[in-house]
Design a protein around this motif. Structure first.
Motif, PDB file in Angstrom:
ATOM      1  N   UNK A 145      42.482  44.868  44.100  1.00 31.02           N
ATOM      2  CA  UNK A 145      41.871  43.808  43.290  1.00 31.02           C
ATOM      3  C   UNK A 145      42.532  43.753  41.922  1.00 31.02           C
ATOM      4  N   UNK A 146      42.802  42.555  41.426  1.00 31.79           N
ATOM      5  CA  UNK A 146      43.432  42.375  40.118  1.00 31.79           C
ATOM      6  C   UNK A 146      42.505  41.597  39.189  1.00 31.79           C
ATOM      7  N   UNK A 147      42.793  41.647  37.901  1.00 35.02           N
ATOM      8  CA  UNK A 147      41.995  40.910  36.928  1.00 35.02           C
ATOM      9  C   UNK A 147      42.082  39.408  37.176  1.00 35.02           C
ATOM     10  N   UNK A 148      43.268  38.938  37.550  1.00 35.25           N
ATOM     11  CA  UNK A 148      43.440  37.513  37.825  1.00 35.25           C
ATOM     12  C   UNK A 148      42.577  37.084  39.003  1.00 35.25           C
ATOM     13  N   UNK A 149      42.600  37.879  40.071  1.00 38.12           N
ATOM     14  CA  UNK A 149      41.798  37.547  41.246  1.00 38.12           C
ATOM     15  C   UNK A 149      40.306  37.632  40.938  1.00 38.12           C
ATOM     16  N   UNK A 150      39.923  38.598  40.116  1.00 36.64           N
ATOM     17  CA  UNK A 150      38.515  38.727  39.724  1.00 36.64           C
ATOM     18  C   UNK A 150      38.061  37.472  38.980  1.00 36.64           C
ATOM     19  N   UNK A 151      38.921  36.949  38.124  1.00 41.79           N
ATOM     20  CA  UNK A 151      38.582  35.742  37.367  1.00 41.79           C
ATOM     21  C   UNK A 151      38.485  34.528  38.287  1.00 41.79           C
ATOM     22  N   UNK A 152      39.424  34.418  39.222  1.00 44.71           N
ATOM     23  CA  UNK A 152      39.398  33.295  40.172  1.00 44.71           C
ATOM     24  C   UNK A 152      38.131  33.351  41.019  1.00 44.71           C
ATOM     25  N   UNK A 153      37.792  34.525  41.511  1.00 42.91           N
ATOM     26  CA  UNK A 153      36.573  34.673  42.309  1.00 42.91           C
ATOM     27  C   UNK A 153      35.338  34.417  41.451  1.00 42.91           C
ATOM     28  N   UNK A 154      35.422  34.789  40.171  1.00 48.01           N
ATOM     29  CA  UNK A 154      34.317  34.523  39.258  1.00 48.01           C
ATOM     30  C   UNK A 154      34.101  33.038  39.041  1.00 48.01           C
ATOM     31  N   UNK A 155      35.193  32.285  38.940  1.00 48.24           N
ATOM     32  CA  UNK A 155      35.078  30.834  38.809  1.00 48.24           C
ATOM     33  C   UNK A 155      34.461  30.228  40.066  1.00 48.24           C
ATOM     34  N   UNK A 156      34.893  30.729  41.224  1.00 54.03           N
ATOM     35  CA  UNK A 156      34.336  30.231  42.487  1.00 54.03           C
ATOM     36  C   UNK A 156      32.841  30.522  42.566  1.00 54.03           C
ATOM     37  N   UNK A 157      32.437  31.652  42.004  1.00 50.84           N
ATOM     38  CA  UNK A 157      31.033  32.053  42.067  1.00 50.84           C
ATOM     39  C   UNK A 157      30.120  31.072  41.341  1.00 50.84           C
ATOM     40  N   UNK A 158      30.664  30.310  40.405  1.00 55.11           N
ATOM     41  CA  UNK A 158      29.864  29.305  39.694  1.00 55.11           C
ATOM     42  C   UNK A 158      29.248  28.316  40.678  1.00 55.11           C
ATOM     43  N   UNK A 159      29.999  27.992  41.730  1.00 53.81           N
ATOM     44  CA  UNK A 159      29.513  27.027  42.722  1.00 53.81           C
ATOM     45  C   UNK A 159      28.252  27.515  43.425  1.00 53.81           C
ATOM     46  N   UNK A 160      28.041  28.847  43.417  1.00 50.63           N
ATOM     47  CA  UNK A 160      26.861  29.397  44.101  1.00 50.63           C
ATOM     48  C   UNK A 160      25.568  29.025  43.380  1.00 50.63           C
ATOM     49  N   UNK A 161      25.669  28.499  42.174  1.00 46.79           N
ATOM     50  CA  UNK A 161      24.478  28.071  41.450  1.00 46.79           C
ATOM     51  C   UNK A 161      23.885  26.808  42.062  1.00 46.79           C
ATOM     52  N   UNK A 162      24.653  26.138  42.921  1.00 43.53           N
ATOM     53  CA  UNK A 162      24.139  24.984  43.661  1.00 43.53           C
ATOM     54  C   UNK A 162      23.451  25.522  44.911  1.00 43.53           C
ATOM     55  N   UNK A 163      22.152  25.299  45.080  1.00 46.03           N
ATOM     56  CA  UNK A 163      21.442  25.821  46.245  1.00 46.03           C
ATOM     57  C   UNK A 163      22.124  25.437  47.553  1.00 46.03           C
ATOM     58  N   UNK A 164      22.246  26.395  48.447  1.00 42.82           N
ATOM     59  CA  UNK A 164      22.858  26.144  49.742  1.00 42.82           C
ATOM     60  C   UNK A 164      24.314  26.540  49.817  1.00 42.82           C
ATOM     61  N   UNK A 165      24.933  26.805  48.660  1.00 43.31           N
ATOM     62  CA  UNK A 165      26.356  27.160  48.659  1.00 43.31           C
ATOM     63  C   UNK A 165      26.584  28.562  49.214  1.00 43.31           C
ATOM     64  N   UNK A 166      25.793  29.513  48.762  1.00 40.67           N
ATOM     65  CA  UNK A 166      25.883  30.941  49.095  1.00 40.67           C
ATOM     66  C   UNK A 166      26.843  31.662  48.169  1.00 40.67           C
TER      67      UNK A 166
END
Length: 267
Positions: A145-166
């Motif tokens: 795992x890299x810092x860059x990948x952690x940030x990219x996955x963190x950005x993707x995680x924002x979408x989980x705030x929409x119910x149903x996304x997971x």
């Protein structure tokens, strides 16, 4: 809350929290489709605590390393495996914390709690997970795992705030597109869930302080224990199945449920 309703809420939260099928989506649907009253913030906090304890126990060796590394990180040193893992988890969590606070303060969280929204996100992000799982390489492991990948996955995680996304589903999707194998992608997604659940639990907990009574405390404790057991079982089963099975079964479930919800919402 009745005992049956309490069991239902805790079991749904525990079973779906770490599977890529959206626990928040299922909990929003429960009162919408059954006519049961909303479980309330106190029970939400309790089941989140139970789920949190389950993932900490399952990945205890990694959690222990990250916890020890966080002490080094607090001293401004990133010279151990644990310190780097702790830094990656922080980087991955910051985007969703900022976005979650903005959504809560603007009231957008209530606007998105609809059957139609959950139907579309169940269907759409289920298909995206299928695409990522089928086309993503499997050349990388969680240890890389890299810092860059952690940030990219963190950005993707924002979408989980929409119910149903997971939350687990969208972070696994991002990890698969970044080239992590199925087990590695799931492991990173689960580790990311720990600070995220802590942050969301603290935010929810701030809203229920002062409202708790003895009955609420008893209901919360029971819900937390049941969520812990069901989450631990679901997590162990998924991680075991990923050794030989893809994410397709979860995608099929999401697509079928999404279509049913859309028919219900627009009929």
């Amino acid at each position: 809350m009745t005992l049956f309703h309490l069991i239902l809420v805790a079991a749904i939260q525990g079973l779906t929290e770490f599977l890529p099928v959206s626990s928040s989506g299922h909990l929003v649907l429960l009162p919408a489709l059954t006519g049961q009253p909303d479980q309330g913030l106190a029970i939400d906090v309790a089941v989140h605590v139970g789920s949190l304890l389950a993932v900490i126990l399952y990945f205890w060796s990694d959690v222990r390393i990250a916890a020890a590394g966080s002490l080094r990180l607090a001293q401004g040193k990133v010279d151990t495996q644990g310190a780097f893992l702790a830094l990656c988890l922080i980087i991955a969590t910051i985007p969703v914390m900022i976005a979650g606070l903005i959504i809560k303060l603007t009231g957008l969280d209530e606007m998105m709690r609809s059957v139609a929204v959950i139907g579309w996100t169940m269907l759409g992000f289920g298909l995206v997970l299928y695409w990522a799982d089928r086309t993503g390489a499997s050349t990388r492991t969680a240890s890389g795992w890299t810092l860059k990948d952690a940030f990219v996955m963190g950005l993707a995680q924002i979408l989980s705030l929409i119910p149903g996304t997971s939350r687990s589903g969208i972070t696994i999707t991002a990890a698969r597109r970044l080239g992590y194998g199925r087990e590695g992608a799931a492991k990173l997604a689960m580790l990311m869930s720990i600070p995220t659940i802590i942050a969301s639990g603290a935010l929810l907990g701030a809203d229920v302080i002062g409202e708790a009574d003895w009955q609420m405390a008893k209901d919360g404790a029971f819900a937390a224990v049941l969520a812990f057991v069901s989450a631990l079982l679901a997590l162990a089963l998924m991680m075991r199945l990923l050794k030989s099975v893809s994410f397709t079964p979860y995608v099929v479930y999401r697509v079928i449920l999404g279509i049913i919800l859309l028919v219900y919402a627009y009929s």
